[in-house]
Design a protein around this motif. Structure first.
Motif, PDB file in Angstrom:
ATOM      1  N   ASN A 121      16.879  -4.441  -1.346  1.00  0.00           N
ATOM      2  CA  ASN A 121      16.128  -5.047  -0.241  1.00  0.00           C
ATOM      3  C   ASN A 121      15.051  -4.104   0.291  1.00  0.00           C
ATOM      4  O   ASN A 121      13.994  -4.544   0.750  1.00  0.00           O
ATOM      5  N   PHE A 122      15.324  -2.807   0.230  1.00  0.00           N
ATOM      6  CA  PHE A 122      14.336  -1.795   0.627  1.00  0.00           C
ATOM      7  C   PHE A 122      13.045  -1.988  -0.175  1.00  0.00           C
ATOM      8  O   PHE A 122      11.941  -2.056   0.388  1.00  0.00           O
ATOM      9  N   LEU A 123      13.206  -2.070  -1.497  1.00  0.00           N
ATOM     10  CA  LEU A 123      12.051  -2.226  -2.376  1.00  0.00           C
ATOM     11  C   LEU A 123      11.384  -3.580  -2.180  1.00  0.00           C
ATOM     12  O   LEU A 123      10.149  -3.687  -2.170  1.00  0.00           O
ATOM     13  N   LEU A 124      12.190  -4.615  -1.998  1.00  0.00           N
ATOM     14  CA  LEU A 124      11.662  -5.967  -1.801  1.00  0.00           C
ATOM     15  C   LEU A 124      10.767  -6.033  -0.568  1.00  0.00           C
ATOM     16  O   LEU A 124       9.630  -6.522  -0.622  1.00  0.00           O
ATOM     17  N   VAL A 125      11.270  -5.525   0.547  1.00  0.00           N
ATOM     18  CA  VAL A 125      10.509  -5.574   1.803  1.00  0.00           C
ATOM     19  C   VAL A 125       9.244  -4.726   1.700  1.00  0.00           C
ATOM     20  O   VAL A 125       8.166  -5.145   2.137  1.00  0.00           O
ATOM     21  N   PHE A 126       9.356  -3.564   1.088  1.00  0.00           N
ATOM     22  CA  PHE A 126       8.180  -2.690   0.981  1.00  0.00           C
ATOM     23  C   PHE A 126       7.082  -3.347   0.152  1.00  0.00           C
ATOM     24  O   PHE A 126       5.895  -3.247   0.481  1.00  0.00           O
ATOM     25  N   ARG A 127       7.459  -4.033  -0.920  1.00  0.00           N
ATOM     26  CA  ARG A 127       6.457  -4.663  -1.788  1.00  0.00           C
ATOM     27  C   ARG A 127       5.837  -5.911  -1.159  1.00  0.00           C
ATOM     28  O   ARG A 127       4.796  -6.388  -1.624  1.00  0.00           O
ATOM     29  N   LEU A 128       6.453  -6.420  -0.113  1.00  0.00           N
ATOM     30  CA  LEU A 128       5.873  -7.563   0.604  1.00  0.00           C
ATOM     31  C   LEU A 128       4.760  -7.135   1.571  1.00  0.00           C
ATOM     32  O   LEU A 128       4.010  -7.976   2.068  1.00  0.00           O
ATOM     33  N   LEU A 129       4.681  -5.840   1.815  1.00  0.00           N
ATOM     34  CA  LEU A 129       3.688  -5.351   2.772  1.00  0.00           C
ATOM     35  C   LEU A 129       2.301  -5.310   2.140  1.00  0.00           C
ATOM     36  O   LEU A 129       2.159  -4.954   0.964  1.00  0.00           O
ATOM     37  N   PRO A 130       1.243  -5.676   2.899  1.00  0.00           N
ATOM     38  CA  PRO A 130      -0.129  -5.486   2.402  1.00  0.00           C
ATOM     39  C   PRO A 130      -0.379  -4.022   2.089  1.00  0.00           C
ATOM     40  O   PRO A 130       0.230  -3.137   2.712  1.00  0.00           O
ATOM     41  N   LYS A 131      -1.268  -3.740   1.152  1.00  0.00           N
ATOM     42  CA  LYS A 131      -1.474  -2.378   0.645  1.00  0.00           C
ATOM     43  C   LYS A 131      -1.738  -1.356   1.757  1.00  0.00           C
ATOM     44  O   LYS A 131      -1.058  -0.338   1.861  1.00  0.00           O
ATOM     45  N   ASP A 132      -2.741  -1.621   2.597  1.00  0.00           N
ATOM     46  CA  ASP A 132      -3.099  -0.669   3.653  1.00  0.00           C
ATOM     47  C   ASP A 132      -1.962  -0.489   4.642  1.00  0.00           C
ATOM     48  O   ASP A 132      -1.720   0.622   5.132  1.00  0.00           O
ATOM     49  N   PHE A 133      -1.264  -1.569   4.925  1.00  0.00           N
ATOM     50  CA  PHE A 133      -0.152  -1.518   5.876  1.00  0.00           C
ATOM     51  C   PHE A 133       1.025  -0.757   5.277  1.00  0.00           C
ATOM     52  O   PHE A 133       1.732  -0.020   5.967  1.00  0.00           O
ATOM     53  N   ALA A 134       1.230  -0.927   3.966  1.00  0.00           N
ATOM     54  CA  ALA A 134       2.317  -0.230   3.273  1.00  0.00           C
ATOM     55  C   ALA A 134       2.121   1.285   3.353  1.00  0.00           C
ATOM     56  O   ALA A 134       3.088   2.046   3.499  1.00  0.00           O
ATOM     57  N   ILE A 135       0.877   1.739   3.294  1.00  0.00           N
ATOM     58  CA  ILE A 135       0.584   3.168   3.388  1.00  0.00           C
ATOM     59  C   ILE A 135       0.951   3.696   4.766  1.00  0.00           C
ATOM     60  O   ILE A 135       1.526   4.783   4.905  1.00  0.00           O
ATOM     61  N   GLU A 136       0.651   2.931   5.811  1.00  0.00           N
ATOM     62  CA  GLU A 136       1.013   3.343   7.174  1.00  0.00           C
ATOM     63  C   GLU A 136       2.523   3.412   7.332  1.00  0.00           C
ATOM     64  O   GLU A 136       3.055   4.324   7.968  1.00  0.00           O
TER      65      GLU A 136
END
Length: 443
Positions: free
Chosen positions: A39-54
């Protein structure tokens, strides 16, 4: 958290994607901490690119390392590429060297050289903390040219609120705030507005000293220069907040006679906690044999007046507590920069006066308790009370002096806290107790 888990369970990924975009990166990082790997990976990959970096920047080092194992190397390279430079260095410092090498394979030669240079700075130094993402200006620029330059380059920088004026050889000549630039006449030269009397630090300066500089001068950022006064980076207040937390945690560990560690307690392995605690406990256990030797030496005194044994724990405990009080106050004052090594005589004089008042008060109460309430002889009450009075004086004076002596010897004052101090005082208390008892009781 419950709502996020519910969306995952119901496979409402579109709804979850929208929900995540309304949240703050730090809150998402906290949620990821409590999810399973899948679920950690699933949620992270749902984030927009710029937001994922933050979000990645908001994670602690353990969570970043966890994610680096879950995603493939190409995803990791892309993620690291977009990080702020100081966050990039912090992350690369925490992961295995082999993985660092793979991540940097596709970097441009100039960036790879720069990253390796940062990774080679001593740990806990200014060089390892700083970022290269700052706004630099030339002193011959007009205000208008400076504003245009900030607009052009500022979106990539860590901060634009303070700008740094450098010459053709990147030597730092002055600093200027964005406020002063905006409020000035557009034709004014930067050299006429910049502040030439500024605080700067070198790349090798220790992070604890840097934190003191931030506190003393109330800074939001400070420039970092090399030995030739060339500007190489800046350190911002958000990095110093992390440093202060690390230093305070380290001091707490030392004060409890623990080996300092950067891992959170809940994430620490049992064996690492054993390694952290065992050495100090072994040292303190061996040093405590001195008290056993003293008791054995004065066994004849105890055999004649066994009542003396009853008061040993109280005397030793009171001595340790009194010493811990004074040492804690002095250690804290050293950490805050309120006292220096040359203040040792002032500290001893203050602690002596405090110990006299405290010692007299406790000795009187103790004498009344032993003689009137517990009905021991007046000589025993007198021996215990006099010992208590001397104990308080010794404890307060030693507790105040040891941290200063540690600093003079270039040791961390925190190591002179409770466990070490208590071991020293236990020995002194017993010697004092038995010596006074022999005299008063004529043994």
């Amino acid at each position: 958290m419950h709502q996020i888990l519910e969306m995952i369970e119901n496979k409402e990924y579109k709804k979850l994607h929208q929900k995540l975009q309304t949240m703050k990166p730090a809150d998402i990082a906290e949620i990821l901490h409590n999810l399973s790997d899948k679920n950690f990976l699933l949620v992270f990959r749902l984030l927009p690119k710029d937001f994922a970096i933050e979000v990645f920047s908001s994670m602690d080092s353990n969570e970043q390392a966890k994610l680096s194992k879950l995603i493939n190397i190409d995803e990791l390279r892309e993620l690291v590429k977009e990080l702020n430079f100081d966050d990039k260095i912090d992350f690369l410092e925490e992961i295995p060297a082999q993985l660092v090498k793979r991540i940097l394979q596709n970097c441009q030669e100039q960036e790879r050289t720069l990253i390796n240079q940062f990774l080679n700075y001593p740990e806990y130094s200014a060089g390892s903390l700083m970022t290269i993402e700052f706004v630099d200006l030339k002193k011959e620029m007009t205000v208008k040219e400076a504003i245009d330059h900030i607009r052009k380059t500022g979106f990539k920088k860590e901060t634009i609120y303070t700008c740094y004026v450098i010459d053709a050889f990147r030597k730092l000549e002055g600093i200027i705030s964005l406020k002063d630039i905006i409020l000035a006449d557009k034709n004014k030269k930067i050299k006429d507005l910049m502040e030439k009397d500024f605080i700067s630090i070198t790349t090798t300066e220790d992070q604890e000293e840097i934190a003191e500089i931030f506190k003393k001068y109330d800074l939001l950022a400070v420039p970092v220069v090399d030995l030739e006064n060339r500007l190489v980076g800046i350190i911002t207040v958000d990095d110093i907040i992390d440093v202060i937390e690390e230093e305070n945690t380290e001091d707490f560990h030392k004060m409890a006679a623990l080996q300092p560690t950067e891992k959170e307690y809940i994430n620490s392995e049992v064996f690492s906690l054993v390694k952290q605690r065992l050495p100090w406990l072994a040292i303190l256990m061996i040093s405590a044999t001195f008290t056993g030797s003293i008791i054995e030496k004065f066994e004849s005194v105890l055999s004649k007046v066994t009542a003396l044994t009853v008061f040993m724990p109280m005397l030793m405990g009171t001595g340790g507590n009194a010493g811990s009080q004074s040492s804690t106050l002095v250690i804290r004052s050293i950490a805050l920069g309120e006292v220096e090594c040359e203040d040792i005589l002032k500290i001893l004089w203050k602690e002596f006066r405090v110990s006299l008042l405290v010692g007299v008060s406790l000795a009187i109460v103790n004498f009344a308790r032993i003689f009137f309430i517990e009905n021991y002889s007046i000589l025993i009450a007198l021996a215990v009370s006099i010992t208590l009075f001397i104990t308080i004086i010794l404890a307060e004076m030693i507790g105040g002096a040891l941290p200063i002596l540690a600093k003079l010897l270039r040791l961390d004052p925190a190591i002179m806290a409770s466990p070490v101090l208590t071991t020293i005082l236990d020995t002194l208390v017993l010697v004092t107790y038995f010596s006074i008892s022999k005299i008063i009781l004529n043994i």
